[in-house]
Design a protein around this motif. Sequence first.
Motif, mmCIF file in Angstrom:
data_model
loop_
_atom_site.group_PDB
_atom_site.id
_atom_site.type_symbol
_atom_site.label_atom_id
_atom_site.label_comp_id
_atom_site.label_asym_id
_atom_site.label_seq_id
_atom_site.Cartn_x
_atom_site.Cartn_y
_atom_site.Cartn_z
ATOM 1 N N LEU A 37 0.832 -1.206 0.000
ATOM 2 C CA LEU A 37 0.000 0.000 0.000
ATOM 3 C C LEU A 37 0.863 1.252 0.000
ATOM 4 C CD1 LEU A 37 -2.999 -0.814 2.348
ATOM 5 C CD2 LEU A 37 -3.126 -0.038 -0.012
ATOM 6 N N ALA A 38 1.924 1.264 0.775
ATOM 7 C CA ALA A 38 2.823 2.418 0.788
ATOM 8 C C ALA A 38 3.440 2.622 -0.593
ATOM 9 C CB ALA A 38 3.909 2.234 1.841
ATOM 10 N N SER A 39 3.848 1.534 -1.223
ATOM 11 C CA SER A 39 4.408 1.613 -2.569
ATOM 12 C C SER A 39 3.360 2.124 -3.563
ATOM 13 C CB SER A 39 4.905 0.232 -2.994
ATOM 14 O OG SER A 39 5.250 0.217 -4.345
ATOM 15 N N THR A 40 2.132 1.657 -3.413
ATOM 16 C CA THR A 40 1.058 2.075 -4.304
ATOM 17 C C THR A 40 0.745 3.554 -4.133
ATOM 18 O OG1 THR A 40 0.139 -0.148 -4.311
ATOM 19 C CG2 THR A 40 -1.341 1.629 -4.967
ATOM 20 N N GLU A 41 0.778 4.049 -2.914
ATOM 21 C CA GLU A 41 0.551 5.485 -2.691
ATOM 22 C C GLU A 41 1.617 6.300 -3.414
ATOM 23 O OE1 GLU A 41 -2.101 6.943 -1.369
ATOM 24 O OE2 GLU A 41 -2.993 5.011 -0.859
ATOM 25 N N ASN A 42 2.854 5.809 -3.422
ATOM 26 C CA ASN A 42 3.912 6.496 -4.167
ATOM 27 C C ASN A 42 3.645 6.446 -5.670
ATOM 28 O OD1 ASN A 42 5.374 7.293 -1.912
ATOM 29 N ND2 ASN A 42 6.580 5.410 -1.881
ATOM 30 N N GLN A 43 3.134 5.311 -6.153
ATOM 31 C CA GLN A 43 2.784 5.201 -7.563
ATOM 32 C C GLN A 43 1.666 6.169 -7.923
ATOM 33 O OE1 GLN A 43 1.773 1.096 -8.207
ATOM 34 N NE2 GLN A 43 3.898 0.415 -8.222
ATOM 35 N N ILE A 44 0.710 6.315 -7.024
ATOM 36 C CA ILE A 44 -0.399 7.248 -7.262
ATOM 37 C C ILE A 44 0.141 8.675 -7.371
ATOM 38 C CG2 ILE A 44 -2.427 8.316 -6.184
ATOM 39 C CD1 ILE A 44 -3.136 5.485 -5.120
ATOM 40 N N LEU A 45 1.019 9.046 -6.468
ATOM 41 C CA LEU A 45 1.612 10.382 -6.517
ATOM 42 C C LEU A 45 2.355 10.598 -7.832
ATOM 43 C CD1 LEU A 45 2.440 13.088 -5.252
ATOM 44 C CD2 LEU A 45 4.376 11.894 -4.225
ATOM 45 N N THR A 46 3.141 9.616 -8.240
ATOM 46 C CA THR A 46 3.883 9.729 -9.496
ATOM 47 C C THR A 46 2.930 9.837 -10.683
ATOM 48 O OG1 THR A 46 5.720 8.471 -8.571
ATOM 49 C CG2 THR A 46 5.593 8.585 -10.964
ATOM 50 N N ALA A 47 1.879 9.020 -10.688
ATOM 51 C CA ALA A 47 0.916 9.044 -11.795
ATOM 52 C C ALA A 47 0.190 10.382 -11.858
ATOM 53 C CB ALA A 47 -0.087 7.895 -11.647
ATOM 54 N N ARG A 48 -0.192 10.930 -10.715
ATOM 55 C CA ARG A 48 -0.842 12.248 -10.692
ATOM 56 C C ARG A 48 0.092 13.322 -11.233
ATOM 57 N NH1 ARG A 48 -2.827 12.943 -4.629
ATOM 58 N NH2 ARG A 48 -4.384 11.329 -4.498
ATOM 59 N N THR A 49 1.353 13.269 -10.807
ATOM 60 C CA THR A 49 2.330 14.262 -11.255
ATOM 61 C C THR A 49 2.505 14.199 -12.766
ATOM 62 O OG1 THR A 49 3.480 14.118 -9.133
ATOM 63 C CG2 THR A 49 4.718 15.043 -10.977
ATOM 64 N N ARG A 50 2.634 12.997 -13.293
ATOM 65 C CA ARG A 50 2.795 12.846 -14.746
ATOM 66 C C ARG A 50 1.544 13.278 -15.498
ATOM 67 N NH1 ARG A 50 6.054 7.146 -14.532
ATOM 68 N NH2 ARG A 50 8.059 8.066 -13.954
ATOM 69 N N PHE A 51 0.380 13.009 -14.922
ATOM 70 C CA PHE A 51 -0.868 13.464 -15.530
ATOM 71 C C PHE A 51 -0.870 14.984 -15.612
ATOM 72 C CE2 PHE A 51 -5.202 15.099 -14.884
ATOM 73 C CZ PHE A 51 -5.815 14.613 -16.018
ATOM 74 N N ASN A 52 -0.527 15.648 -14.516
ATOM 75 C CA ASN A 52 -0.511 17.112 -14.510
ATOM 76 C C ASN A 52 0.515 17.654 -15.497
ATOM 77 O OD1 ASN A 52 -2.601 17.477 -12.725
ATOM 78 N ND2 ASN A 52 -1.295 17.796 -10.954
ATOM 79 N N GLU A 53 1.642 16.990 -15.633
ATOM 80 C CA GLU A 53 2.646 17.431 -16.609
ATOM 81 C C GLU A 53 2.112 17.326 -18.031
ATOM 82 O OE1 GLU A 53 5.936 14.898 -15.591
ATOM 83 O OE2 GLU A 53 6.599 16.221 -13.962
#
Length: 193
Positions: free
Chosen positions: A136-152
């Motif tokens: 779950l901790a790893s997945t939360e990091n993936q979510i953050l990365t995916a959101r950041t890339r989406f915004n980019e």
Amino acid sequence: MRRFLPWIIGIGLVIIVAFWVMGLKNTALKYSQAVGKEWGNVDAAYQRRNDLIGNLVNTVKGAADFEKSTLTAVIEARAKATSVTVDPSNISPEQLTQFQQAQSGVSSSLSRLLVSVEKYPDLKANANFLKLQDELASTENQILTARTRFNESVEVYNGYILAMPQSFFLGNYKEKPFFKSVEGADKPVEVKF
């Protein structure tokens, strides 16, 4: 031949402008597709979290005589979050806000679940639970990365379609919203027993 020269120049200019406009539209389409792809990555990361939550809840149920209200809150938040879908090609600020609110409910109830686990030493030592907690901790990091890339990708897309002279020719391409934090995300989650 001189008589046809203005016509040849005119036709040549029309062809050049037509190819230029096609280039604008093709580039806008490419950026729009990139936004859709990045949204798919965001959606996949959230789906992974929702899948892990089901396993986590089952592990907690099996390992402890746990508070039913906490488990129920997690299950309900997960069900609500999975019912909210967003079409990346027609994404609107309202859809994105609704999606974020549903996911925020999952995050909040999941935080309460993980904090309340502290009262159960047997559960904290359970290998399955520890593995799920790490995932779950790893997945939360993936979510953050995916959101950041989406915004980019939204930034590139919006910058392209809103710039001059593209904005004159790309009127059917609408500005896409950015992924923003939900209201109150800057404050820590308060957990009460």
